[in-house]
Write an enzyme that holds these catalytic residues in place. Structure first.
Site, PDB file in Angstrom:
ATOM      1  N   ASN A  93     -79.563 -51.988  20.050  1.00 11.61           N
ATOM      2  CA  ASN A  93     -80.679 -51.889  19.104  1.00 11.61           C
ATOM      3  C   ASN A  93     -80.909 -53.165  18.310  1.00 11.61           C
ATOM      4  OD1 ASN A  93     -78.153 -51.314  17.879  1.00 11.61           O
ATOM      5  ND2 ASN A  93     -79.192 -50.463  16.103  1.00 11.61           N
ATOM      6  N   GLY A 133     -65.375 -53.495 -20.508  1.00 13.60           N
ATOM      7  CA  GLY A 133     -63.929 -53.749 -20.387  1.00 13.60           C
ATOM      8  C   GLY A 133     -63.562 -54.716 -19.275  1.00 13.60           C
ATOM      9  N   ARG A 150     -73.389 -42.290  10.276  1.00 15.30           N
ATOM     10  CA  ARG A 150     -73.794 -43.241   9.237  1.00 15.30           C
ATOM     11  C   ARG A 150     -75.119 -42.821   8.586  1.00 15.30           C
ATOM     12  NH1 ARG A 150     -73.480 -48.674  12.273  1.00 15.30           N
ATOM     13  NH2 ARG A 150     -74.431 -49.391  10.336  1.00 15.30           N
ATOM     14  N   ARG A 189     -55.999 -54.337 -14.670  1.00 16.20           N
ATOM     15  CA  ARG A 189     -55.031 -53.716 -13.760  1.00 16.20           C
ATOM     16  C   ARG A 189     -55.547 -53.513 -12.332  1.00 16.20           C
ATOM     17  NH1 ARG A 189     -53.201 -48.636 -17.015  1.00 16.20           N
ATOM     18  NH2 ARG A 189     -54.932 -49.206 -18.395  1.00 16.20           N
ATOM     19  N   GLN A 228     -71.838 -56.903 -25.306  1.00 16.35           N
ATOM     20  CA  GLN A 228     -70.687 -56.911 -26.207  1.00 16.35           C
ATOM     21  C   GLN A 228     -69.792 -58.081 -25.799  1.00 16.35           C
ATOM     22  OE1 GLN A 228     -67.854 -53.723 -25.804  1.00 16.35           O
ATOM     23  NE2 GLN A 228     -67.275 -53.813 -27.955  1.00 16.35           N
TER      24      GLN A 228
END
Ligand code: UD1
Ligand code: CA
Length: 426
Positions: free
Chosen positions: A359, A18, A306, A22, A79
């Site tokens: 780091n 699709g 994280r 929107r 498709q």
């Protein structure tokens, strides 16, 4: 998929051709993320988790973007013209030829269906020997959805789309989620009979239900208990809504498992996070995918955990703390304004306010290792790679570039000098 000791072949088709107009986006709707994961990836992972032997993704619009995200974890059917959901399945038909088993239909933009719900749909379909098993829902306002037509005995007869429904059919509150489990061979023969003779001029996948019924094949349905599972994403407001639903669902699960969450509205816990009993999560905390946190910890407020973090038991991670790829040992404290990246902190440590691991040198990430019972003073910079031993004390404000052996006190800062302040008049 193995059910009662018997192996059943399952192939899943994910509809993802699709346009997603929107979303108002230059990107494919399906590569927008819910939490840290692309919508279509979440669906593909779900298909894998329920035990699909093969996954075929039907792509069209912006197909390269979807291929980039899914790589070779799935196969692709192309498709080019979007002639309807039935047509989408037809493009995937070559993957179904000469196979026996079940085919599950999912949508790339319906990303928060529960694994258990989908498993239940497949298991019911197999156990009841149904040729089509639909996932349906009861909606107070069913406008826009396909309606489930049942006979007096409750048997499913057909699905009628909103635009083709008469006034009586429009009253029906049972809707088609668009998710199904079909018998492969019977779906293949049924889709060949679909015609675009409807209000939208499309090949409706939903027409196969009537085709199967006319042939005398048994069909059935599972009514979803939690309607939010089948919500789809069409625009960014819906993306936000689904993220919220997912967030509340995940948070509720942790609370059921004995985690205190002070404010669910501001707590973002991604998938596959493990949190021990009696841990308290304060507001504005984000915990990423796969993080493990022990028992009786205190996390937040304003903590950012994280990926790749493992936190022991009785650990305190306080406010404005960010940790990444970091292990923290039992009973250690990381209380305020701290960044630890690629770091290992031992047990019973105290990491002072404002400590940071340096780091990253602009090219590579380096490790910082801190032993047990060490005290890192406030505002210390740890220039990685660096190893701090057990029982060390690092003076506040130090910039540590060299390893510190066990049991050492280390200070690395300019000595203070006091001079007369010339701006003060004599
Ligand atoms: C479909 C169902 C309807 C159901 C609803 C649930 C049909 C005919 N109707 O309607 O019964 O209540 O879903 O949301 O199936 N797609 C393709 N290629 C196509 C057409 C669609 O990949 O050629 C994809 C779309 O990207 C979308 C999904 O299939 O993700 C649904 O298509 P759409 O045309 O929006 O179906 P609905 O009208 O929502
Ligand atoms: Ca600092």
């Amino acid at each position: 998929m193995i059910i009662e000791g018997e192996e059943h072949y399952v192939i899943t088709i994910i509809m993802a051709a699709g346009k997603g107009t929107r979303m108002k986006s230059k990107k494919s709707k399906l590569v927008h993320k819910i939490y840290d994961k692309e919508l279509v990836k979440r669906v593909a992972e779900l298909a894998k988790e329920v035990g699909s032997d093969e996954i075929v993704t039907v792509v069209g619009h912006l197909k390269e973007e979807i291929e980039n995200v899914l790589g070779d974890s799935v196969q692709y059917a192309y498709q080019d013209d979007l002639l309807g959901t039935g047509h989408a399945v037809m493009t995937a038909a070559p993957f179904l030829e000469n196979k026996k088993g079940k085919v599950v239909i999912l949508y790339g933009d319906v990303p928060i269906i529960r694994k258990e719900t989908l498993e239940n749909l497949i298991v019911k379909s197999i156990k009841n020997k149904e040729y089509a098993t639909l996932l349906t829902a009861i909606y107070e306002n069913p406008t826009g959805y396909g309606r489930i037509i049942r006979d007096e005995g409750g048997n499913i007869k057909a699905i009628v789309e909103e635009k083709d429904a008469n006034m009586f059919e429009k009253e029906i509150k049972e809707i088609n989620s668009g998710i199904y489990c079909f018998d492969i061979e019977e779906l293949l023969s049924a889709i060949k009979l679909i015609k675009p003779d409807n209000a939208q001029g499309e090949y409706y996948l939903t027409d196969v239900i009537k085709i199967m019924n006319d042939k005398g094949l048994k069909t059935g349905a599972v009514i979803v208990e939690d309607n939010t599972e089948i919500l789809g994403v069409n625009d960014r407001a819906q993306l936000e809504l689904l993220t919220r639903v997912l967030r509340m669902r995940i948070n509720a699960e942790h609370m059921r498992n004995g985690v205190t969450i002070e404010d669910s509205n501001s707590t973002y816990i991604y998938d596959n996070v493990i949190i021990g009993m009696d841990t308290v999560i304060h507001p504005n905390t984000t915990i990423h995918n796969g993080v493990i946190i022990g028992e009786n910890c205190e996390i937040g407020p304003n903590a950012h955990i994280r990926p790749n973090c493992i936190v022991g038991n009785n650990v305190k991670i306080g406010n404005n703390v960010e940790i990444k790829n970091t292990k923290i040992g039992n009973r250690s404290k990381v209380p305020h304004f701290i960044y630890l990246g690629d770091c290992e902190v031992g047990e019973d440590c105290n990491i002072g306010c404002g400590v940071i691991t340096c780091n990253y040198d602009g090219k590579e990430k380096h490790k910082t290792i801190i032993g047990n019972r060490s005290f890192i003073g406030s505002n210390v910079n740890l220039i990685a790679p660096v190893k701090i031993g057990d029982d060390t004390l690092i003076a506040a404000g130090s910039t540590i570039t060299d390893d510190v052996p066990d049991g050492m006190f280390s200070i690395a800062r300019e000595k203070q000098i006091n001079k007369k302040n010339k701006r003060v008049e004599e």
